[in-house]
Design a protein around this motif. Structure first.
Motif, mmCIF file in Angstrom:
data_model
loop_
_atom_site.group_PDB
_atom_site.id
_atom_site.type_symbol
_atom_site.label_atom_id
_atom_site.label_comp_id
_atom_site.label_asym_id
_atom_site.label_seq_id
_atom_site.Cartn_x
_atom_site.Cartn_y
_atom_site.Cartn_z
ATOM 1 N N UNK A 3 0.845 -1.195 0.000
ATOM 2 C CA UNK A 3 0.000 0.000 0.000
ATOM 3 C C UNK A 3 0.881 1.245 0.000
ATOM 4 N N UNK A 39 0.893 5.296 0.185
ATOM 5 C CA UNK A 39 0.873 6.050 1.435
ATOM 6 C C UNK A 39 2.212 5.973 2.165
ATOM 7 N N UNK A 40 3.327 6.161 1.460
ATOM 8 C CA UNK A 40 4.609 6.336 2.139
ATOM 9 C C UNK A 40 5.279 5.091 2.687
ATOM 10 N N UNK A 41 4.952 3.917 2.163
ATOM 11 C CA UNK A 41 5.579 2.685 2.646
ATOM 12 C C UNK A 41 6.863 2.353 1.898
ATOM 13 N N UNK A 49 6.795 8.923 9.766
ATOM 14 C CA UNK A 49 5.993 9.491 10.856
ATOM 15 C C UNK A 49 5.975 8.613 12.106
ATOM 16 N N UNK A 78 7.456 9.644 15.398
ATOM 17 C CA UNK A 78 6.773 10.592 16.290
ATOM 18 C C UNK A 78 6.174 9.879 17.496
ATOM 19 N N UNK A 79 5.981 8.578 17.435
ATOM 20 C CA UNK A 79 5.444 7.838 18.580
ATOM 21 C C UNK A 79 6.483 7.737 19.695
ATOM 22 N N UNK A 90 2.498 1.978 5.943
ATOM 23 C CA UNK A 90 1.743 2.985 5.187
ATOM 24 C C UNK A 90 0.886 3.800 6.148
ATOM 25 N N UNK A 91 0.621 5.027 5.810
ATOM 26 C CA UNK A 91 -0.169 5.910 6.681
ATOM 27 C C UNK A 91 -1.204 6.675 5.866
ATOM 28 N N UNK A 140 -2.609 9.777 4.182
ATOM 29 C CA UNK A 140 -1.845 10.876 3.586
ATOM 30 C C UNK A 140 -1.949 12.152 4.421
ATOM 31 N N UNK A 146 -0.346 5.779 15.368
ATOM 32 C CA UNK A 146 -0.851 6.143 16.698
ATOM 33 C C UNK A 146 -2.369 6.230 16.784
ATOM 34 N N UNK A 178 1.440 14.645 17.465
ATOM 35 C CA UNK A 178 1.983 13.388 16.951
ATOM 36 C C UNK A 178 0.874 12.328 16.884
ATOM 37 N N UNK A 212 0.061 12.193 11.306
ATOM 38 C CA UNK A 212 0.220 12.839 9.997
ATOM 39 C C UNK A 212 1.672 12.717 9.533
ATOM 40 N N UNK A 213 1.890 12.278 8.296
ATOM 41 C CA UNK A 213 3.265 12.131 7.816
ATOM 42 C C UNK A 213 4.023 13.450 7.676
ATOM 43 N N UNK A 217 4.142 15.700 10.102
ATOM 44 C CA UNK A 217 4.586 16.127 11.429
ATOM 45 C C UNK A 217 5.678 15.184 11.914
ATOM 46 N N UNK A 239 9.249 14.723 14.808
ATOM 47 C CA UNK A 239 9.914 15.220 15.997
ATOM 48 C C UNK A 239 11.071 16.123 15.548
#
Lengths: 192, 592
Positions: free
Chosen positions: A44, A47-49, A105, A108-109, B345-346, B348, B381, B544, B548-549, B551, B553
């Motif tokens: 997928x 979406x940035x994978x 991303x 960020x967790x 994947x996230x 968008x 998250x 966070x 959102x991709x 954002x 740290x």
């Protein structure tokens, strides 16, 4: 090279242009009269994978997937992705990586960290690994979008395909109006 | 002329070259590009459409075939489950002009909820299954499929897998050949499946299968490649390619027709080789039938039915069987990979689903989910999707869990526009009929996004690019009996939270529909980006949490060492969701 087949693994992140680059390489092999196959794993990735593309060419290619540890050339569009796939390199193979970071991303967790030591780990594993400042070269050429073609140019030094054919295919497949720029970018990479 | 084509492109090319006139599909990875290629390159000769779901795709393609047009219905493996109802009786009626059902299976679940092996549908429906092993065959087998379909009066199942669909290879291309067919001819005992006529047709199906078994023995779809006779391998589809590379000295029986099997040919092959193996991806489909015929063979003992096969896995199986030396593997084949963080994947940047997810999380709702981009909300998250089973299941799930009455918390369903149209409407009507009081959210982004932005009955455009009438989602919900249908702007968190709160507290079935389009399709949307004022940012981490991709740290830390946030101005679309969750007003438009 095993059984006369050249195996090239191109890796990166969804949206970086891995697929177009591998498309161009496969087409060059085809135009040179070789059997060629290309296979992508991108789940997928819109979406940035993670994206990987297997390109194989030679007299006769059966499986579209490169067996473990048989990648003659690995071209990584991003540092941590290069590190992710470096173990696939064949003994004596060529490893080329773009000196560029894309921090996912998930960092960020606070549970996962980008490997800031990626270059050191790559060099420790493959001392001859080639680090390409493709973004700088692209900026000098006046267009940041040329990174992919520059990387293809660098990679072209390690595989036995004719320069004329590369230029012919790039001219044919470059987005409209960018043929000359892409030609320059390819040649800049080829002499880097 | 030769072209580099993916299996999907080659198959589409085959539909054009071999007189296909009609194509219908519902988008689904890995099959989606087949119809897109037909619509883009061959629309002057082949009609192509997106159907509302796979059942309808099959039904209209069957209609076209009854009506004299060579037709094709295309779907991913789980789509065949949706189309199984017409399929299981279509086998009785047979066809008019040649008719193909493409099933694109997804071993390794690259983009699916399971890895079912659809070759069983061929056996289940008593119809032939053809299995191409590369792009050239993906094209060639379209021709053979149309011919078998017309010769035996049967639909033909053309089964591909992700690795066939998405690998490119060199394909010899040709011109279009057409075959003349008459239009629909009345034939009530053939086309009307009432018990008396269907019983007669079932006998025809049984006899047809016997004839197909004979065909399987002689067709060049199934061929023997003699080599060393110590090892004989029966294989098909992509496994054939892996076998040829892993075991170059073995004799191979390559099955292009995976059902019915050429059992005499197999027995003859078995008799001449010392060790007989089946190498097939997923289930032991050939193996079980060959064993049932009393032939000794090994298969799944060495080649697992879990995930895709590849050259390594085929080599490993033969090494384990003692028939291949471990030294064939590369000296670095077992090299330890480096530890590198995952890159899942996230949603968008700016995705309108994000606002809805954040609002649901704020209200601590449980979410029965569905199939689409929003399923990505299950990952951290956000972690805001609690179930995902199949297309359209969300609405029934929320009702079932609530009616069972044993769970604390509020359950709402979440479904996309295309998935709602595909199979959510009937569930909603059923919930209303049974006096349900659940809240059902339709995240209407006006596109089928997950598969790459296809049109659907809600978008006002056909696959062929023509304007058309759009389904009115609100009117549908009201028409099935929902009294409370609300529209919300998912970029307005306060409003979204307040509407959700009101509707989930109401003791009645309700629907909440979001009104913002996808950020990618049909065209990219980007407003002014936002930025973080580091002096104001307290590193609380709430932004966070929206996942959102754009954002990340930053290198700046607060006094406890927690990182402050930063926003990538290139990818930020200015949707403002992070600014709305920021308690210290640190996120502002970049321009200010």
């Amino acid at each position: 090279m095993k059984n006369g087949i050249t195996n090239v693994l191109i890796v990166g992140v969804g949206g970086q242009g891995v697929l177009l680059a591998s498309e161009i390489l496969t087409e060059v092999a085809k135009v040179m009269g070789l059997d060629a196959k290309k296979s992508e794993v991108h789940g997928m990735s819109q979406r940035g994978g993670v994206v990987t593309s297997h390109i194989r060419f030679g007299e006769k290619v059966y499986s579209p997937l490169i067996p473990s540890g048989e990648s003659d050339v690995i071209l990584a569009f991003e540092l941590s992705e290069g590190l992710r796939w470096i173990h696939e390199l064949a003994e004596g193979g060529t490893f080329i990586v773009n000196d560029h970071k894309l921090v996912p991303p998930i960092t960020a967790t606070g549970k996962f960290f980008y490997p800031e030591d990626a270059i050191d780990r790559i060099k420790a594993r493959v001392p001859g690994a080639k680090l390409v400042e493709a973004t700088d070269i692209a900026r000098e050429l006046g267009n940041p979008r040329l990174v992919n073609t520059i990387l293809l140019g660098v990679m072209s030094q390690s595989i036995d395909l004719a320069e004329d054919t590369w230029l012919e295919v790039i001219k044919k497949m470059a987005p409209k109006g960018t043929a000359e720029l892409n030609r320059k970018a390819f040649l800049a990479g080829r002499s880097d | 002329m030769e072209m580099l084509l993916s299996g999907n492109e080659a198959l589409a090319r085959g539909v054009f070259e071999y007189g296909g006139e009609f194509a219908s599909a519902y988008p689904g990875t890995p099959s989606t590009e087949i119809l897109q290629v037909i619509a883009k390159f061959f629309k002057d000769d082949v009609y192509a459409e997106w159907a509302i779901n796979e059942k309808v795709a099959l039904e209209v393609a069957v209609g076209a075939s009854y009506g004299g047009a060579r037709s094709i219905a295309v779907m991913k493996h789980v789509g065949v489950n949706v189309a199984a109802d017409p399929l299981m009786s279509l086998t009785y009626t047979g066809v008019g002009a040649g008719m193909i059902i493409v099933s694109a299976d997804d071993p390794s679940l690259h983009s699916s909820q399971n890895e079912q092996d659809n070759r069983y549908y061929g056996k289940f429906a008593s119809i032939p299954v053809l299995e191409p092993s590369d792009s050239q065959e993906a094209k060639d087998f379209v021709k053979t499929s149309f011919e078998i379909s017309e010769q035996f009066d049967t639909p033909v199942f053309l089964r591909i897998t992700t690795r066939i669909s998405h690998s490119k290879g060199i394909v010899e291309i040709g011109d279009r050949e057409t075959v003349e067919h008459e239009g629909f001819e009345r034939n009530i005992t053939k086309f009307v499946m009432v018990p008396a006529y269907a019983a007669v047709r079932h006998k025809i199906v049984i006899d047809r299968l016997e004839a197909l078994k004979e065909y399987a023995e002689t067709t060049d779809l199934n061929r023997i490649e003699w080599n060393n006779k110590d090892v004989g391998i029966i294989t098909g589809s992509i496994s054939y390619q892996h076998v040829k590379e892993a075991m170059p000295d073995a004799s191979v029986l390559k099955l292009g027709m995976g059902y019915p099997l050429p059992m005499k040919k197999i027995a003859g092959f078995a008799a001449k080789v010392k060790n007989l193996f089946v190498v097939e991806e997923l289930e032991p489909f050939y193996e079980e039938q060959i064993k049932a015929a009393g032939i000794e063979v090994e298969g799944k003992k060495y080649f697992s039915n879990h995930l895709e096969l590849n050259v390594d896995r085929v080599r490993d199986g033969f090494i384990e069987a003692g028939l291949l030396d471990a030294s064939v593997k590369s000296s670095t084949a077992l090299a330890e990979p480096e530890e590198v963080l995952p890159r899942p994947p996230v949603l968008c940047s700016g995705c309108p689903h994000r606002g809805m997810m954040v609002a649901m999380k704020k209200l601590k709702l449980y979410t029965t989910g569905d199939i689409g981009c929003y399923t990505l909300g299950a990952l951290p998250p956000l972690s805001q999707i609690d179930t995902c089973l199949c297309m359209g299941a969300s609405i029934g799930h929320a009702f079932g869990i609530t009616r069972a009455g044993k769970s604390d918390g509020k359950f709402v369903s979440l479904i996309g526009d295309s998935t709602f149209l595909h199979s959510g409407i009937t569930a909603l009507a059923s919930v209303v009929y049974n006096k349900g009081n659940t809240t059902n959210i339709i995240v209407d982004n006006r596109i089928t996004a997950m598969t790459g932005g296809q049109d659907n009955p809600g978008t006002s455009r056909t696959l062929m690019g023509e304007p058309t009438n759009a389904v009115d989602l609100k009117a549908i919900c009201r028409a099935v009996g929902v009294e409370h249908v609300r529209e919300v702007d998912p970029y307005d968190l306060e409003e979204t939270i307040s509407v959700l709160k009101e509707e989930t507290e109401r003791d009645a079935c309700s629907v909440v529909i979001t009104n913002r389009p996808c950020m990618l399709f049909p065209s990219k949307i980007k407003d002014e980006p936002y930025t973080v004022i580091l002096e104001k940012c307290t590193a609380c981490g709430l932004c966070f949490g929206v996942g959102c991709p754009s954002i990340a740290a930053s290198d700046e830390k607060n006094d406890k060492g927690k990182p402050k946030a930063e926003i990538d101005p290139i990818t930020c679309t200015g949707c403002t969701i992070c600014a709305q969750v920021c308690p210290s007003g640190a996120i502002v438009p970049l321009e200010q």
